[in-house]
Design an enzyme around this catalytic site. Sequence first.
Site, PDB file in Angstrom:
ATOM      1  N   GLU A 135      40.638 -19.645  34.394  1.00 51.79           N
ATOM      2  CA  GLU A 135      40.661 -18.473  33.857  1.00 51.79           C
ATOM      3  C   GLU A 135      41.873 -18.441  32.626  1.00 51.79           C
ATOM      4  O   GLU A 135      41.890 -18.025  31.543  1.00 51.79           O
ATOM      5  CB  GLU A 135      40.589 -17.310  34.739  1.00 51.79           C
ATOM      6  CG  GLU A 135      39.312 -17.264  35.452  1.00 51.79           C
ATOM      7  CD  GLU A 135      39.117 -16.045  36.464  1.00 51.79           C
ATOM      8  OE1 GLU A 135      39.846 -15.235  36.421  1.00 51.79           O
ATOM      9  OE2 GLU A 135      38.110 -15.923  36.906  1.00 51.79           O
ATOM     10  N   ARG A 189      47.796 -32.908  61.779  1.00 52.87           N
ATOM     11  CA  ARG A 189      48.710 -32.114  62.682  1.00 52.87           C
ATOM     12  C   ARG A 189      47.993 -31.749  63.854  1.00 52.87           C
ATOM     13  O   ARG A 189      46.976 -31.494  63.953  1.00 52.87           O
ATOM     14  CB  ARG A 189      49.153 -30.768  61.932  1.00 52.87           C
ATOM     15  CG  ARG A 189      50.296 -30.925  60.931  1.00 52.87           C
ATOM     16  CD  ARG A 189      50.537 -29.293  60.571  1.00 52.87           C
ATOM     17  NE  ARG A 189      51.946 -29.304  59.778  1.00 52.87           N
ATOM     18  CZ  ARG A 189      52.023 -29.515  58.381  1.00 52.87           C
ATOM     19  NH1 ARG A 189      51.021 -29.590  57.762  1.00 52.87           N
ATOM     20  NH2 ARG A 189      53.280 -29.522  57.983  1.00 52.87           N
ATOM     21  N   HIS A 199      38.639 -13.044  37.873  1.00 51.27           N
ATOM     22  CA  HIS A 199      39.537 -12.936  39.001  1.00 51.27           C
ATOM     23  C   HIS A 199      40.722 -12.540  38.297  1.00 51.27           C
ATOM     24  O   HIS A 199      41.559 -11.546  39.388  1.00 51.27           O
ATOM     25  CB  HIS A 199      39.427 -14.391  39.658  1.00 51.27           C
ATOM     26  CG  HIS A 199      38.170 -14.637  40.389  1.00 51.27           C
ATOM     27  ND1 HIS A 199      37.403 -15.448  39.433  1.00 51.27           N
ATOM     28  CD2 HIS A 199      37.679 -14.522  41.523  1.00 51.27           C
ATOM     29  CE1 HIS A 199      36.285 -15.688  40.468  1.00 51.27           C
ATOM     30  NE2 HIS A 199      36.401 -15.211  41.442  1.00 51.27           N
ATOM     31  N   ARG A 247      58.232 -34.706  57.903  1.00 53.40           N
ATOM     32  CA  ARG A 247      57.515 -34.794  59.312  1.00 53.40           C
ATOM     33  C   ARG A 247      57.922 -36.225  59.826  1.00 53.40           C
ATOM     34  O   ARG A 247      57.542 -36.283  61.063  1.00 53.40           O
ATOM     35  CB  ARG A 247      56.115 -35.019  58.584  1.00 53.40           C
ATOM     36  CG  ARG A 247      55.339 -33.898  57.987  1.00 53.40           C
ATOM     37  CD  ARG A 247      54.602 -32.619  58.807  1.00 53.40           C
ATOM     38  NE  ARG A 247      53.869 -33.287  59.766  1.00 53.40           N
ATOM     39  CZ  ARG A 247      52.379 -33.557  59.502  1.00 53.40           C
ATOM     40  NH1 ARG A 247      52.019 -33.323  58.326  1.00 53.40           N
ATOM     41  NH2 ARG A 247      51.508 -34.272  60.220  1.00 53.40           N
TER      42      ARG A 247
HETATM   43  N1  URA Z   1      52.801 -27.464  52.460  1.00 53.94           N
HETATM   44  C1  URA Z   1      52.174 -28.105  52.982  1.00 53.94           C
HETATM   45  O1  URA Z   1      50.700 -28.496  52.430  1.00 53.94           O
HETATM   46  N2  URA Z   1      52.689 -28.980  53.519  1.00 53.94           N
HETATM   47  C2  URA Z   1      53.668 -29.000  54.533  1.00 53.94           C
HETATM   48  O2  URA Z   1      54.104 -29.517  55.306  1.00 53.94           O
HETATM   49  C3  URA Z   1      54.654 -27.884  53.854  1.00 53.94           C
HETATM   50  C4  URA Z   1      54.239 -27.225  52.937  1.00 53.94           C
END
Ligand code: URA
Length: 262
Positions: A79, A167, A6, A222
């Site tokens: 790899e 989410r 790859h 978050r």
């Molecule tokens: N990358 C992720 O996986 N989650 C996020 O909230 C930000 C970057």
Amino acid sequence: MADVFHLHLTKDQLAGARIALLPGDPGRVPRIAEALPGERQELAWQREFRTWLVHGPGGAVAVTSTGIGGPSTAIAVEELAQLGVDTFIRVGTTGAIQAHIAVGDVVITTGAVRLDGASTHYAPLEYPAVSDHTVTQALIESARATGVPFHTGITASSDTFYPGQERYGTFSGYVIRRFQGSAEEWRKLRVLNYEMESATLFVVASALGLRAGCVAGVLGNRTLAERVDEAAARPAEPNAISIAAGAVARLLTEYAVRNTVE
Ligand code: URA
């Protein structure tokens, strides 16, 4: 003729490189290469796998993008290892889930919650996803030297950006029961952040007798907002890159000392 399937690279092209820096994003590869001292050249770009080589004073260093997630990360590590690389540093981005972590800070991951699938093809779920101590120590020393605010600890490493990181602002708005309430649970269990590659990287590296670490710039928190504030997030990538570059310098010195002693 490429030696590996790859990455489209040969062992000769890597010029004895034993360290690889691994961003997810191919666009980040030249920006990382430019932070390392030495002459740079692009070696290959096939699908998500883009590789630059930097010929520096302490030896050659590869920079290879893994793409997003575990399956392509496992391919890159596998790899590169076949081509002689034994030390890997993921240079990524992340979303924090602890209130005290600011956007633009970095997280140095010591261990990962295995919310991926690829690592289970290398070792059963009981097997821990832990970083290498020497690589992590090099990242911590480098972070201290740069003065960038950093946090060390556990990362939840998920195969999916949406349901696995709980989410709800998605096409269906639905998160399966396994992940409902999971962000809060990880937060209560002192997990620092979410990203998508460290669990696979750590398990594959440990299982194959290789070394791996992970540094990631914080794009969002978050606990404060679901959306990324672009201006606040701007330092995240350069901060992670400068810490990774400092760690490479330390690890190259360690190789030099080992070679002198041997
Ligand atoms: N990358 C992720 O996986 N989650 C996020 O909230 C930000 C970057």
